[in-house]
Scaffold this motif. Structure first.
Motif, PDB file in Angstrom:
ATOM      1  N   GLN A  33      39.268 -30.473   9.912  1.00 30.48           N
ATOM      2  CA  GLN A  33      39.637 -29.560  10.991  1.00 30.48           C
ATOM      3  C   GLN A  33      39.930 -30.358  12.258  1.00 30.48           C
ATOM      4  N   TYR A  35      40.019 -29.912  16.518  1.00 29.75           N
ATOM      5  CA  TYR A  35      39.570 -29.111  17.649  1.00 29.75           C
ATOM      6  C   TYR A  35      40.102 -29.727  18.943  1.00 29.75           C
ATOM      7  N   LEU A  43      34.550 -26.700  22.611  1.00 26.93           N
ATOM      8  CA  LEU A  43      35.635 -27.024  21.695  1.00 26.93           C
ATOM      9  C   LEU A  43      36.292 -25.747  21.186  1.00 26.93           C
ATOM     10  N   HIS A  45      38.864 -24.405  18.076  1.00 24.51           N
ATOM     11  CA  HIS A  45      39.448 -24.735  16.785  1.00 24.51           C
ATOM     12  C   HIS A  45      40.966 -24.608  16.835  1.00 24.51           C
TER      13      HIS A  45
ATOM     14  N   LEU B  43      30.466 -35.517  19.220  1.00 21.19           N
ATOM     15  CA  LEU B  43      29.445 -34.492  19.051  1.00 21.19           C
ATOM     16  C   LEU B  43      28.443 -34.944  17.991  1.00 21.19           C
ATOM     17  N   PHE B  90      26.029 -28.182  23.318  1.00 24.79           N
ATOM     18  CA  PHE B  90      26.913 -27.121  22.852  1.00 24.79           C
ATOM     19  C   PHE B  90      26.284 -26.398  21.669  1.00 24.79           C
ATOM     20  N   GLU B 106      35.690 -22.574  10.140  1.00 24.63           N
ATOM     21  CA  GLU B 106      35.910 -22.782  11.562  1.00 24.63           C
ATOM     22  C   GLU B 106      34.623 -22.520  12.342  1.00 24.63           C
ATOM     23  N   GLN B 107      34.343 -23.369  13.314  1.00 21.48           N
ATOM     24  CA  GLN B 107      33.183 -23.145  14.166  1.00 21.48           C
ATOM     25  C   GLN B 107      33.656 -22.673  15.541  1.00 21.48           C
ATOM     26  N   PHE B 109      32.613 -22.296  19.468  1.00 16.55           N
ATOM     27  CA  PHE B 109      31.728 -22.987  20.400  1.00 16.55           C
ATOM     28  C   PHE B 109      31.485 -22.191  21.674  1.00 16.55           C
ATOM     29  N   GLY B 110      30.284 -22.387  22.219  1.00 12.02           N
ATOM     30  CA  GLY B 110      29.969 -21.876  23.544  1.00 12.02           C
ATOM     31  C   GLY B 110      30.500 -22.828  24.605  1.00 12.02           C
TER      32      GLY B 110
END
Lengths: 111, 118
Positions: A33, A35, A43, A45, B43, B90, B106-107, B109-110
Motif C-alpha cells: 500500500q 500512503y 497518513l 491511504h 512509523l 498516531f 486499508e488503515q 489514521f487519526g
C-alpha cells in the motif's frame, strides 16, 4: 525493523513534472500500500496493490509491483503543488494482522 | 462520520509523569493500532488490537500499555514518561473483510498527538 525502504529519501521537482518513488521490501507479501502524509497530519491511504497484480492506476497515480524483485514504484503524473507531502509504502503479509511501514520519501513540488 | 479522532492533540509532560492517549473510531472497525513517528524512522507499531478486549505487542511496546474495553476506543498509556518517548503518536483502525486479516486492508489514521517529555 522496517520492511519497506523508500528511495529516494527526498525528491524535488517542478510543478507539472512526473514524480517517481520506489519501495523495496524483504519478505513475501499479500499486498503493498502507498500512503501520503501532509506536514503535521495523519497518513492517508492512496492505493493498494495485491501480490497477484502488476500495475494499478488511480487518477494521476500509477503503482507497479514486481514481486520477483520485491519492489514497487509510485508514479505521480503532472505533479501539483498540493502533492507536496511525504509518501510511505506499507506491506501486509499473509496471516499477519498488521502493516509494516517504510521510512518514506519526502516530495517537494516547486511552483 | 468523524473517522478516527485522537485526544489530546498536544501534551507536554515531565519525566516520570503518566498520561493516557485516547483514540476513538466511528467506523465499527475491528482492528486498531498505535504507532509512533520519529524523524527518519517512519512509523513504528507500539501495540495493536484485533477486537474488543484484545491487545498485542508491536515493534516497540516497552514503556507503554494499552486497553480496548470498547470496540470504538483504544487507549495508550504511559505509566512513567521518559524523554525517549517524545514523539508524534498516531492511532489507526482497519476492517476485516472476506477472510482477509485487518492488517492487510486499508488503515485509517487519526490526526496525531504530539507529545514532548521534558
Amino acid at each position: 525493523s522496517q520492511q519497506g525502504e523508500e528511495d529516494p529519501q527526498a525528491l524535488s521537482i517542478q510543478e507539472g513534472e512526473n514524480a517517481t518513488m520506489n519501495c523495496s521490501y524483504k519478505t513475501s507479501i499479500n499486498n503493498l500500500q502507498w500512503y501520503r502524509q501532509n506536514s503535521g497530519r495523519g497518513l492517508v491511504h492512496l492505493i493498494l496493490i495485491r501480490s497477484n497484480e502488476r500495475e494499478k492506476h488511480s487518477g494521476r497515480l500509477r503503482v507497479t509491483l514486481d514481486t520477483s524483485k520485491k519492489s514497487s514504484s509510485l508514479l505521480i503524473t503532472a505533479s501539483r503543488a498540493a502533492d507536496t507531502a511525504s509518501y510511505f509504502c506499507a506491506t501486509g503479509s499473509f496471516g499477519n494482522e498488521k502493516l509494516t511501514f517504510g521510512t518514506g520519501t519526502r516530495l517537494t513540488i516547486i511552483p | 462520520n468523524a473517522g478516527v479522532t485522537q485526544t489530546p492533540k498536544f501534551r507536554v509532560l515531565k519525566t516520570g509523569q503518566s498520561m493516557t492517549l485516547l483514540c476513538a473510531q466511528d467506523m465499527n472497525h475491528e482492528y486498531m493500532y498505535w504507532y509512533r513517528q520519529d524523524p527518519g524512522m517512519g512509523l513504528r507499531l507500539i501495540h495493536y488490537s484485533v477486537g474488543e478486549g484484545t491487545t498485542a505487542k508491536g515493534e516497540v511496546p516497552d514503556g507503554y500499555n494499552v486497553s480496548r474495553l470498547k470496540k470504538q476506543n483504544f487507549l495508550l498509556g504511559l505509566e512513567s514518561a521518559a524523554p525517549s518517548q517524545t514523539s508524534v503518536y498516531f492511532c489507526a483502525s482497519s476492517y476485516a473483510s472476506g477472510g482477509h486479516y485487518g492488517g492487510n486492508n486499508e488503515q485509517f489514521f487519526g490526526p496525531g498527538t504530539r507529545l514532548t517529555v521534558l
